[in-house]
Scaffold this active site. Sequence first.
Site, short mmCIF file in Angstrom:
data_model
loop_
_atom_site.label_atom_id
_atom_site.label_comp_id
_atom_site.label_asym_id
_atom_site.label_seq_id
_atom_site.Cartn_x
_atom_site.Cartn_y
_atom_site.Cartn_z
N SER A 666 54.50 8.22 -1.36
CA SER A 666 53.62 7.38 -2.18
C SER A 666 53.77 7.66 -3.67
O SER A 666 53.24 6.90 -4.49
CB SER A 666 52.16 7.59 -1.76
OG SER A 666 51.74 8.90 -2.03
N LYS A 709 42.19 7.36 -3.85
CA LYS A 709 43.01 7.70 -5.02
C LYS A 709 42.41 7.12 -6.30
O LYS A 709 42.31 7.80 -7.33
CB LYS A 709 44.44 7.18 -4.81
CG LYS A 709 45.20 7.93 -3.73
CD LYS A 709 46.59 7.34 -3.50
CE LYS A 709 47.36 8.12 -2.44
NZ LYS A 709 48.70 7.56 -2.18
#
Length: 818
Positions: A666, A709
Site C-alpha cells: 500500500s 489511515k
Amino acid sequence: MAKSHSVPGPLKPLPPSALRRLSDVKALGFRTTDDLECVNHLIGQDRAMKAIAFGSKIKKQGFNLFALGPAGSGRHSSVRSFLDGHAATEPKADDWIYVNNFDAPHRPTAIRLPSGHARRLRDGMGDLIDDLSAALPTLFESDEYQGRRRAIDQQFEEAQEKAFEELQKRASDESISIMRTPMGFALAPTHDGKPIKPEVFKTLPKAQREHVEKTIQELQAELARVLQQMPKLEKQRREQTRNLDMEFAETVVGTAVSDLISTFKDHRDVTKYLESVRQDLIENAFLFLPQAVEGETGQAVAVGAPGRNAPQFRRYGINVVVANGDGIDGAPVITEDLPTIANLIGRIEHVSQMGALVTDFMLIKPGALHRANGGYLILDARRVLSDGLGWNALKRSLTADCIKITSAAEQFGMAGTVSLEPDPIPLTIKVVLIGDRQLYHLVHQHDPDFSELFKVEADFDEVIIRSDDNTCMYARLVATIAQRESLKPLEAKAVARIIDESSRNADDAERLSLRVGQMADILREADFWAGEDKARRINVHHINRALEERHERSARIRERSLEYITRETILIDTDDEVVGQINGLSVLQLGNMSFGKPTRISARVRLGTGKVVDIEREVELGGPLHSKGVLILSSYLASHFAKDFPMSLGASLVFEQSYGGVDGDSASSTELYALLSALSGVAIRQGLAVTGSVNQFGQVQAIGGVNEKIEGYFDICAARGLTGSQGVLIPVSNVKNLMLRPDIQDAARKKQFQVYAIETIDQGIEVLTGVAAGARRSDGTFPDGTINALVEAQLRAFAETRRDFAKSGANGKDSDEH
C-alpha cells in the site's frame, strides 16, 4: 515541431458528501423499533442458509456441514435456529440402553428402543425387582417350602449320623472310643467304657497292645473316609436346596417376567434380554433372601438387605444412555462446548473398592454423539481440532457409522484398570462444524479425511449491498435484536446511526456489515447508557456514547502513538515542502482495535546501475509484498522514462524510524512519489499524506484500511492545528470505502482538510508538488518544466555520466598498455 500537451487543471478534492454516506432517517419510515416487524432469519445469508438446508436434508454418508465465516456473523445462532426448526419436523430419535451381559459381563449389551421406552423398561425392571423382593421371601417362608427344605436338611443330617453311628458301633465293639477334641477327632482304647490311661496301656501284654494299635489305625482310616464324604454330602445338600429354590421361584419369577415381556413383545432384543434375566433370577433366587448380596467376584453370597437399590440387584439394572421421551419434540439438536474425547464418544467410569478401581455396565456414561444420535450435533471447529484425540474419535465414528467408547489411556496402551468393552452403538447423525475460513481451508488441505466427511460448506458472507430494501431489512434486524435482548426501543435516528456504523464496519459505504455480533454489542451498551440517563428509548446520543466509550477503552496505544509524533519523538512534518520526503500511511491492528499511523518515507538518488535499494528488505524487515511493490515501481521507472538509454540510477528507499517489520504494497505509490521528487528536485507538500499501491502502468490501486489511515493522519494535523493545506491522497477505487468520522467531514466542509481521489501517478505527483506531470509528446519528449521531463533529464544525465566514466576508464587502460 510536435505540439505539446496542455497542462491539466488542478485536481479538486472530494466533496464532503463523498467522505461519509448518511442514512435518510425519513426514508426509514418509522418512529421507533416498536413499529417494526421482527425478522425470523438472518438477512443477507441466502447462500449459507441454502447450503445448511441442503446439508441437513441429504441423508448420504459424508455430507456433514462446515459453517465458515467471520466471528460475529451469526453462524452459531443461524445454524441453531434453522436446525431447531427443521429437527422439530423429523421423527424422534430412538432410545439406547446398556444392560448386563450375563454370559460375558465385561461386554455389556446395547439395545435400541423406540423413543420414550427406555425409562419404561428401567422402571419396569425396578418394579419387577421390588415385586420379587416381596414375593420370593414370602414364598420361601411358606410351610410347603420349609417342609421340603427341612426334609433335605434332615436327609443330610441322617446320612451324616448314619455314617458316624456305623463307625461308632464298630469302635465300641473293639473297645475303642471316638472323642471330639479342639484339635479334631481322637481314638483311644477303653475298659468298662472308660478310656485306658497311657501308663496303664503300656502295662498291657504286647500282643494286646499291637492289636489295639492296629484296630485304631483301621478306625482312623475309616474315620477319614467318613469325613471326606461330608463335603460331598454338603454339596449334594446345597444342590438340592438350589434346585428347590429354582423350582419354587420359577413360577413366581416366570409370571413376573412374562408380564414385562408382554409389554415389550414387539422388541426382539428386549425380550431376548428379559429371557436371560428370567433364567438368571431363577438361578439366583436366593439373592432375594434377607442378608444376600453379590460378592466382588460376581458370585452371590449372603451378606446384605433386599430392595430395588440393593447392591445385589445392580446386575439387573438398566443403564439409560439416551432417553428421548416426553418433552422432546422431533430429532435432537445438541451443542457440545467442550468436545473432548470423553465428551464426544462417552466414557467408562470407575469406583474404588478395596484399594482397586472397578467398573460395570452401569458406569457407562454417554457422550454428545450418543445424545445427538438420530439428529444434529453442533461443534466449534477450533475447539474440536485443538483436541487431537477428540477429533480423531469424531472422524472414526463418522467413518464407521457407530460409536465405540474408548479412553485416551486405551489408545496409548496405558490402561491399567479393569475395564469394559461395550457394544458399539450404530450412529446416524449430521455434524455441523463452525469455524473461520482460514481454519476451513487449512484443515481441508492438511487432513485427507476432512473432505470425505464434511462435503457441504455453508459460507457466511460479511457484507450485504446497502440498498433501500436491505436497509429496511437491517432496521428490522436491529428491532429483532432489541426485542430478543429485552432492550429499550430505538428511535429512527439511532437506527440510522447503527446503519451508518455498519457500513463503517464493512469498510464500504455501499455495503452493510453482517457481523451482527458487533452490532448487538453496540445496542447492549447503548441500552446501558440510556438506562443511566433514565431514558425510555435509545436515541442517537446513546449510540454515539456507546461508540465513543468503546473507542476510548482501547485508545491507549493510539494516544501514545499520537503523543510520540506531536512531541516530535517520531518525526512527521505536516507543513512546508521537502524534496525526496513524503508521509506514508499504514494501519496498526491490535486485537479488535486498529488505527492509522503515518510514517516518513525518504528517497535518495545517485549514479548507479539501475537498482533501487529497499533498505527494509536489505535488513530483512520488509515482507515479500512490500518487496514486490518496490520491484514494480522500479519497473515503472525503467519502462516510463528510460526508453532509449540504460537505467543508471542508484536509489535508496527507507521507512524512517521503523523498527518492526514492514509488509504490504500500500506504500508503493508513496515510495514512487518520493523517488520522482528526488529525481526531479521538486519538493513535496508535507501537509499531504499518501496511501495506495501502484502497477507497472502507473495506475494507483486500492488498499485496505483507508478510513483508519485518513483518521490517523487527521488526528495529528488536528493536534497541531488544521491549516487548510493538509489532506490525504487515496486511490480513486477506495472512494466507495469512505465512511469517515463526522469531524473529518466537518473539516472538509470548512476546507480545513481535503481528501483527493487519485487514479494515476501523474495525478498524484501534480497534487503533491503543484507542478504538472507532463504527458509524453509525439516526438517522444515531455513538456519542459514538467515533473516527468525533469525526471527523464536526470536519468539521462546519470546515463551520460556513466557512459563518460566508462569511456575514461577504457582510455586510461589503453594508455597503460602503451
